[in-house]
Every structure is written in C-alpha cells, then in structure tokens.
Design a protein around this motif. Sequence first.
Motif, PDB file in Angstrom:
ATOM      1  N   ILE A 127      -4.151  -9.650   0.745  1.00 21.42           N
ATOM      2  CA  ILE A 127      -4.429  -9.247   2.117  1.00 21.42           C
ATOM      3  C   ILE A 127      -4.508 -10.512   2.958  1.00 21.42           C
ATOM      4  O   ILE A 127      -5.419 -11.317   2.806  1.00 21.42           O
ATOM      5  CB  ILE A 127      -5.746  -8.447   2.222  1.00 21.42           C
ATOM      6  CG1 ILE A 127      -5.715  -7.226   1.289  1.00 21.42           C
ATOM      7  CG2 ILE A 127      -6.005  -8.038   3.664  1.00 21.42           C
ATOM      8  CD1 ILE A 127      -4.639  -6.225   1.620  1.00 21.42           C
ATOM      9  N   GLN A 148      -1.647  -8.475   6.966  1.00 28.86           N
ATOM     10  CA  GLN A 148      -0.458  -8.081   6.207  1.00 28.86           C
ATOM     11  C   GLN A 148      -0.843  -7.922   4.744  1.00 28.86           C
ATOM     12  O   GLN A 148      -1.553  -8.760   4.184  1.00 28.86           O
ATOM     13  CB  GLN A 148       0.655  -9.124   6.330  1.00 28.86           C
ATOM     14  CG  GLN A 148       1.942  -8.724   5.603  1.00 28.86           C
ATOM     15  CD  GLN A 148       3.040  -9.761   5.763  1.00 28.86           C
ATOM     16  OE1 GLN A 148       3.053 -10.774   5.087  1.00 28.86           O
ATOM     17  NE2 GLN A 148       3.969  -9.493   6.669  1.00 28.86           N
ATOM     18  N   ALA A 149      -0.412  -6.823   4.150  1.00 28.98           N
ATOM     19  CA  ALA A 149      -0.654  -6.574   2.729  1.00 28.98           C
ATOM     20  C   ALA A 149       0.636  -6.817   1.966  1.00 28.98           C
ATOM     21  O   ALA A 149       1.685  -6.289   2.332  1.00 28.98           O
ATOM     22  CB  ALA A 149      -1.134  -5.148   2.518  1.00 28.98           C
ATOM     23  N   GLU A 161       3.363  -4.603   4.050  1.00 30.13           N
ATOM     24  CA  GLU A 161       3.068  -3.751   5.201  1.00 30.13           C
ATOM     25  C   GLU A 161       2.131  -4.512   6.133  1.00 30.13           C
ATOM     26  O   GLU A 161       1.168  -5.134   5.686  1.00 30.13           O
ATOM     27  CB  GLU A 161       2.413  -2.435   4.781  1.00 30.13           C
ATOM     28  CG  GLU A 161       2.183  -1.492   5.955  1.00 30.13           C
ATOM     29  CD  GLU A 161       1.629  -0.138   5.553  1.00 30.13           C
ATOM     30  OE1 GLU A 161       1.358   0.675   6.464  1.00 30.13           O
ATOM     31  OE2 GLU A 161       1.451   0.101   4.334  1.00 30.13           O
ATOM     32  N   THR A 162       2.431  -4.476   7.435  1.00 30.59           N
ATOM     33  CA  THR A 162       1.610  -5.135   8.440  1.00 30.59           C
ATOM     34  C   THR A 162       0.865  -4.093   9.263  1.00 30.59           C
ATOM     35  O   THR A 162       1.455  -3.109   9.710  1.00 30.59           O
ATOM     36  CB  THR A 162       2.468  -6.014   9.371  1.00 30.59           C
ATOM     37  OG1 THR A 162       3.114  -7.032   8.596  1.00 30.59           O
ATOM     38  CG2 THR A 162       1.609  -6.677  10.433  1.00 30.59           C
ATOM     39  N   ILE A 163      -0.428  -4.316   9.438  1.00 32.06           N
ATOM     40  CA  ILE A 163      -1.280  -3.395  10.188  1.00 32.06           C
ATOM     41  C   ILE A 163      -1.888  -4.146  11.369  1.00 32.06           C
ATOM     42  O   ILE A 163      -2.500  -5.209  11.199  1.00 32.06           O
ATOM     43  CB  ILE A 163      -2.415  -2.832   9.310  1.00 32.06           C
ATOM     44  CG1 ILE A 163      -1.861  -2.231   8.011  1.00 32.06           C
ATOM     45  CG2 ILE A 163      -3.235  -1.809  10.088  1.00 32.06           C
ATOM     46  CD1 ILE A 163      -1.077  -0.974   8.184  1.00 32.06           C
ATOM     47  N   LEU A 193      -3.489   1.474   5.608  1.00 28.60           N
ATOM     48  CA  LEU A 193      -2.628   0.909   4.576  1.00 28.60           C
ATOM     49  C   LEU A 193      -2.239   1.981   3.568  1.00 28.60           C
ATOM     50  O   LEU A 193      -3.094   2.625   2.956  1.00 28.60           O
ATOM     51  CB  LEU A 193      -3.333  -0.248   3.859  1.00 28.60           C
ATOM     52  CG  LEU A 193      -2.531  -0.922   2.743  1.00 28.60           C
ATOM     53  CD1 LEU A 193      -1.286  -1.592   3.304  1.00 28.60           C
ATOM     54  CD2 LEU A 193      -3.395  -1.940   2.003  1.00 28.60           C
TER      55      LEU A 193
END
Length: 203
Positions: A127, A148-149, A161-163, A193
């Motif tokens: 993370i 970003q994960a 994946e970016t949150i 996520l």
Amino acid sequence: MVINKRLVTAALAMFMATLIIACASKPFLKVQYQLPPSSTALTGESLFLQISDQRIDHTFLSSNAKKALKNFNGTYSLVVLRDDGSGNLIGAYDLNSLWREIFKQRLANEGVTVSASQDSTNTSLEIQIKAFKLDIVNRKWILQTSYQAALSRDNTTLAKETINGSAERLKVMGKSDAEKILGELVTDMVNKLDVARLYQQAR
C-alpha cells in the motif's frame, strides 16, 4: 425555582465546556474504521502486507489544522466496527502502523491471512500512501487521501489499483468533527479497494 433553573443551566454549561476542553487536550485522534460485510471469497490466500509512505509532504496537519489540534502528537487510536454493530478498540498507532492494521483487518475480513514475515509467502500487497492531509478552509475540515495498492508474486508486480478521495465537514465541535471525517473517509477509501479483483488480475 428561577434560581434552580439558572443553577442547572450554569452547571450544564460548565460540564459541556469541561468536556470540550478534555476532548481537545487528548494528544491522539480516534479513527473508527467500519468493516464491510465479511466474505469468504479469498479464504486460504495469504500475503505479506507492506505500507510505503510515498507522500511528497509528510505532514498530516496543515498550518490551520495544527492550530485547532494543538496537542496532536501523531498518534491514532483505532476502533474497528463490524457489520453486526459490534466494535473493538484495537490500539494506538503511528500513521504507517495505522494503515497496516486497518488493511490487515480488511484482508482478514475477506479470508486472507496476513503473514508476519515475507519469507513465509511469495505474495505481497504493498500500500503506497500518496496523500493524507487534513486542512481547515472556511470553517470546514477538508481531508484528502490517495494510495496505490500493488499485488506482487515472486517480486513481480501483477496488479495495481489507485484509490483517490476527499471529504469535507463543517467545523462545529472541533476535534470530534475532525475524527468523524477521518473515520468516514478512511473507511470509504479502504473498502473501495477490490482485493478479489487484484487476485483475479494476478492469475
């Protein structure tokens, strides 16, 4: 009777003032994280969880927020709430440890075992914290968060994946409003996520 009413009013006012001062003087911020409904979709999976602070500005509070939260020492008290309404005080953490514990709780809620050592699994979830900032603008608390994960296997990144998110809340009670917006946005950001999709992409 008039005197009694005045005494009661004065006592209530003193109580409220004492309560507000006591809450404001605490050196930590309470974070209430609400778990999503539990799932068994990833039962049997295991990974090593790593938190990487990649913020350009490592200061959580803006100059205006610091004035309102003068006693904050960088410690967060974490309470985890479950779907059935129950909740537990987990402990006190610095920022990286806070994010790690929250994501650990989220992963366990989906059946994933978080390994204590990277040597015990070939899968890891990193993370990367990109932004985490609390500000006050026009009597409103404003919180901005981004991360970003990245899911990796055998040191090769297979899915990302970016949150991103932000939230505002009117500053009425000071610290309690800050804690409210903090818990709400952290919950929303972490639960957005899609861990199951990361695993699907990594296959």
